[in-house]
Design a protein around this motif. Structure first.
Motif, PDB file in Angstrom:
ATOM      1  N   GLY A 131       6.825   6.930  -7.825  1.00  0.00           N
ATOM      2  CA  GLY A 131       8.002   6.233  -8.340  1.00  0.00           C
ATOM      3  C   GLY A 131       7.969   4.739  -8.069  1.00  0.00           C
ATOM      4  N   HIS A 132       7.581   4.362  -6.846  1.00  0.00           N
ATOM      5  CA  HIS A 132       7.491   2.936  -6.503  1.00  0.00           C
ATOM      6  C   HIS A 132       6.380   2.264  -7.296  1.00  0.00           C
ATOM      7  CE1 HIS A 132       9.468   4.636  -2.835  1.00  0.00           C
ATOM      8  NE2 HIS A 132      10.278   3.630  -3.115  1.00  0.00           N
ATOM      9  N   ARG A 133       5.273   2.951  -7.427  1.00  0.00           N
ATOM     10  CA  ARG A 133       4.144   2.430  -8.211  1.00  0.00           C
ATOM     11  C   ARG A 133       4.580   2.196  -9.660  1.00  0.00           C
ATOM     12  NH1 ARG A 133      -1.585   2.949  -7.930  1.00  0.00           N
ATOM     13  NH2 ARG A 133      -2.495   2.961 -10.014  1.00  0.00           N
ATOM     14  N   ARG A 134       5.272   3.177 -10.235  1.00  0.00           N
ATOM     15  CA  ARG A 134       5.744   3.058 -11.612  1.00  0.00           C
ATOM     16  C   ARG A 134       6.625   1.819 -11.770  1.00  0.00           C
ATOM     17  NH1 ARG A 134       7.200   7.924 -12.163  1.00  0.00           N
ATOM     18  NH2 ARG A 134       9.286   7.688 -11.302  1.00  0.00           N
ATOM     19  N   ASN A 135       7.518   1.566 -10.798  1.00  0.00           N
ATOM     20  CA  ASN A 135       8.377   0.383 -10.874  1.00  0.00           C
ATOM     21  C   ASN A 135       7.550  -0.901 -10.889  1.00  0.00           C
ATOM     22  OD1 ASN A 135      10.715   1.900 -10.856  1.00  0.00           O
ATOM     23  ND2 ASN A 135      11.104   1.613  -8.678  1.00  0.00           N
ATOM     24  N   MET A 136       6.568  -0.999  -9.984  1.00  0.00           N
ATOM     25  CA  MET A 136       5.771  -2.231  -9.895  1.00  0.00           C
ATOM     26  C   MET A 136       4.874  -2.427 -11.110  1.00  0.00           C
ATOM     27  SD  MET A 136       4.879  -2.588  -5.837  1.00  0.00           S
ATOM     28  CE  MET A 136       3.863  -1.124  -5.763  1.00  0.00           C
ATOM     29  N   LEU A 137       4.532  -1.336 -11.792  1.00  0.00           N
ATOM     30  CA  LEU A 137       3.649  -1.427 -12.960  1.00  0.00           C
ATOM     31  C   LEU A 137       4.407  -1.340 -14.284  1.00  0.00           C
ATOM     32  CD1 LEU A 137       0.625   0.733 -11.741  1.00  0.00           C
ATOM     33  CD2 LEU A 137       0.901  -1.763 -11.686  1.00  0.00           C
ATOM     34  N   ASP A 138       5.707  -1.468 -14.234  1.00  0.00           N
ATOM     35  CA  ASP A 138       6.504  -1.418 -15.468  1.00  0.00           C
ATOM     36  C   ASP A 138       6.253  -2.701 -16.265  1.00  0.00           C
ATOM     37  OD1 ASP A 138       8.609  -1.531 -17.417  1.00  0.00           O
ATOM     38  OD2 ASP A 138       9.777  -0.162 -16.170  1.00  0.00           O
ATOM     39  N   PRO A 139       5.723  -2.575 -17.483  1.00  0.00           N
ATOM     40  CA  PRO A 139       5.395  -3.776 -18.274  1.00  0.00           C
ATOM     41  C   PRO A 139       6.614  -4.574 -18.726  1.00  0.00           C
ATOM     42  CG  PRO A 139       5.047  -1.784 -19.572  1.00  0.00           C
ATOM     43  CD  PRO A 139       5.381  -1.337 -18.176  1.00  0.00           C
ATOM     44  N   ARG A 140       7.806  -4.001 -18.647  1.00  0.00           N
ATOM     45  CA  ARG A 140       9.011  -4.739 -19.054  1.00  0.00           C
ATOM     46  C   ARG A 140       9.371  -5.831 -18.059  1.00  0.00           C
ATOM     47  NH1 ARG A 140      13.322  -0.193 -19.133  1.00  0.00           N
ATOM     48  NH2 ARG A 140      12.155   0.248 -17.238  1.00  0.00           N
ATOM     49  N   PHE A 141       8.926  -5.705 -16.807  1.00  0.00           N
ATOM     50  CA  PHE A 141       9.365  -6.624 -15.773  1.00  0.00           C
ATOM     51  C   PHE A 141       8.530  -7.896 -15.740  1.00  0.00           C
ATOM     52  CE2 PHE A 141      10.732  -2.547 -13.497  1.00  0.00           C
ATOM     53  CZ  PHE A 141      11.931  -2.515 -14.202  1.00  0.00           C
ATOM     54  N   SER A 142       9.223  -9.021 -15.507  1.00  0.00           N
ATOM     55  CA  SER A 142       8.552 -10.320 -15.422  1.00  0.00           C
ATOM     56  C   SER A 142       8.956 -11.100 -14.171  1.00  0.00           C
ATOM     57  CB  SER A 142       8.873 -11.160 -16.666  1.00  0.00           C
ATOM     58  OG  SER A 142      10.268 -11.399 -16.748  1.00  0.00           O
ATOM     59  N   ARG A 143       9.979 -10.595 -13.436  1.00  0.00           N
ATOM     60  CA  ARG A 143      10.494 -11.320 -12.267  1.00  0.00           C
ATOM     61  C   ARG A 143      10.656 -10.358 -11.086  1.00  0.00           C
ATOM     62  NH1 ARG A 143      15.979 -12.929 -13.439  1.00  0.00           N
ATOM     63  NH2 ARG A 143      16.071 -11.043 -14.656  1.00  0.00           N
ATOM     64  N   GLN A 173       0.834  -1.197   0.000  1.00  0.00           N
ATOM     65  CA  GLN A 173       0.000   0.000   0.000  1.00  0.00           C
ATOM     66  C   GLN A 173       0.874   1.255   0.000  1.00  0.00           C
ATOM     67  OE1 GLN A 173      -3.466   0.063  -0.312  1.00  0.00           O
ATOM     68  NE2 GLN A 173      -2.920   2.162  -0.806  1.00  0.00           N
ATOM     69  N   ALA A 174       1.921   1.252   0.815  1.00  0.00           N
ATOM     70  CA  ALA A 174       2.838   2.400   0.848  1.00  0.00           C
ATOM     71  C   ALA A 174       3.487   2.602  -0.518  1.00  0.00           C
ATOM     72  CB  ALA A 174       3.900   2.195   1.929  1.00  0.00           C
ATOM     73  N   TRP A 175       3.933   1.524  -1.140  1.00  0.00           N
ATOM     74  CA  TRP A 175       4.549   1.656  -2.456  1.00  0.00           C
ATOM     75  C   TRP A 175       3.554   2.117  -3.510  1.00  0.00           C
ATOM     76  CZ3 TRP A 175       7.787  -3.419  -1.883  1.00  0.00           C
ATOM     77  CH2 TRP A 175       9.013  -3.111  -1.285  1.00  0.00           C
ATOM     78  N   MET A 176       2.319   1.652  -3.436  1.00  0.00           N
ATOM     79  CA  MET A 176       1.318   2.091  -4.408  1.00  0.00           C
ATOM     80  C   MET A 176       0.977   3.572  -4.223  1.00  0.00           C
ATOM     81  SD  MET A 176       0.742  -0.144  -6.647  1.00  0.00           S
ATOM     82  CE  MET A 176      -0.787   0.393  -7.425  1.00  0.00           C
ATOM     83  N   ASN A 177       1.163   4.102  -3.031  1.00  0.00           N
ATOM     84  CA  ASN A 177       0.884   5.514  -2.769  1.00  0.00           C
ATOM     85  C   ASN A 177       2.050   6.425  -3.156  1.00  0.00           C
ATOM     86  OD1 ASN A 177      -1.678   4.956  -1.795  1.00  0.00           O
ATOM     87  ND2 ASN A 177      -0.985   4.768   0.318  1.00  0.00           N
ATOM     88  N   SER A 178       3.124   5.857  -3.653  1.00  0.00           N
ATOM     89  CA  SER A 178       4.305   6.616  -4.084  1.00  0.00           C
ATOM     90  C   SER A 178       4.446   6.459  -5.600  1.00  0.00           C
ATOM     91  CB  SER A 178       5.547   6.063  -3.384  1.00  0.00           C
ATOM     92  OG  SER A 178       6.716   6.470  -4.052  1.00  0.00           O
TER      93      SER A 178
END
Length: 161
Positions: free
Chosen positions: A127-139, A120-125
Motif C-alpha cells: 500500500g505504501h509503495r503504491r502511494n509513492m509510485l502513483d503517477p498522479r502525484f507531483s508533490r 525501505q520499510a515503505w517500499m516493502n509494504s
C-alpha cells in the motif's frame, strides 16, 4: 446542523489554529519537519524510487509539509500510529484545512531513525509503495516528530497531485 459557506477568513482561522496546535505539540515533545536539507534528501529518495519505476520526481510542497507535520506531531504526542486523531480529524479533513485539493495519499510510520530505513520499510509494504509510485502525484511533504521520553520517531508523508 446548518452549513455555512467557507470564507477566506475561515481558512486563515483554521491555519492559525493549526499553527497554534503545532506550537502546543512542540511544547510536549520534539516536533521536527524535514528541513531544507532533509527535503532534498527525501526528494532524492523519492526521485530515485520513482525514476527506477519510470516516473518523474516529486517537488517538496509547504502545504503538504504542514499536513505531514500535523499528523507526525499528533502521533508522537499520543505515541500511536494512525491516520486519524482522537478528535476524529482524518486525512481528508487535514487536507481541506491546509487547502490541498485533488488526489492525495498519506504514508505513516514509526521507529525508523533515518530516511533510508524509512523508505525501505515503505517500499516493502504494497500500500505504501503504491502511494509513492502513483503517477498522479507531483508533490510531497514529509515530517517526523519524536515522542517525548522514548525519542521514537513518528513519520508522515503526504503525496498529492
Amino acid at each position: 446542523m446548518k452549513e455555512y459557506p467557507r470564507t477566506a477568513a475561515h481558512g486563515r482561522l483554521l491555519r492559525a489554529a493549526s499553527i497554534a496546535g503545532l506550537l502546543a505539540l512542540a511544547a510536549c515533545g520534539t516536533v521536527r519537519p524535514i528541513g531544507e536539507g532533509g527535503a532534498v534528501s527525501a526528494g532524492a529518495y523519492l526521485g530515485s524510487i520513482r525514476s527506477q519505476n519510470g516516473l518523474t520526481a516529486l517537488s517538496a510542497d509547504p502545504a503538504l509539509q504542514r499536513a505531514a507535520l500535523e499528523q507526525a506531531g499528533y502521533m508522537a504526542q499520543t505515541q500511536r500510529m494512525s491516520h486519524t486523531t482522537r478528535l476524529g480529524r482524518d486525512f481528508r479533513s487535514r487536507l481541506r484545512e491546509n487547502d490541498i485539493r485533488g488526489a492525495a495519499a498519506e504514508n505513516v510510520a514509526y521507529g525508523q531513525k533515518d530516511l533510508g530505513s524509512l523508505f525501505q520499510a515503505w517500499m516493502n509494504s504494497s500500500g505504501h509503495r503504491r502511494n509513492m509510485l502513483d503517477p498522479r502525484f507531483s508533490r510531497y511533504g514529509l515530517a517526523y516528530a519524536a515522542a517525548e521520553g522514548s525519542g521514537r520517531r513518528y513519520w508522515a508523508l503526504v503525496l498529492a497531485r
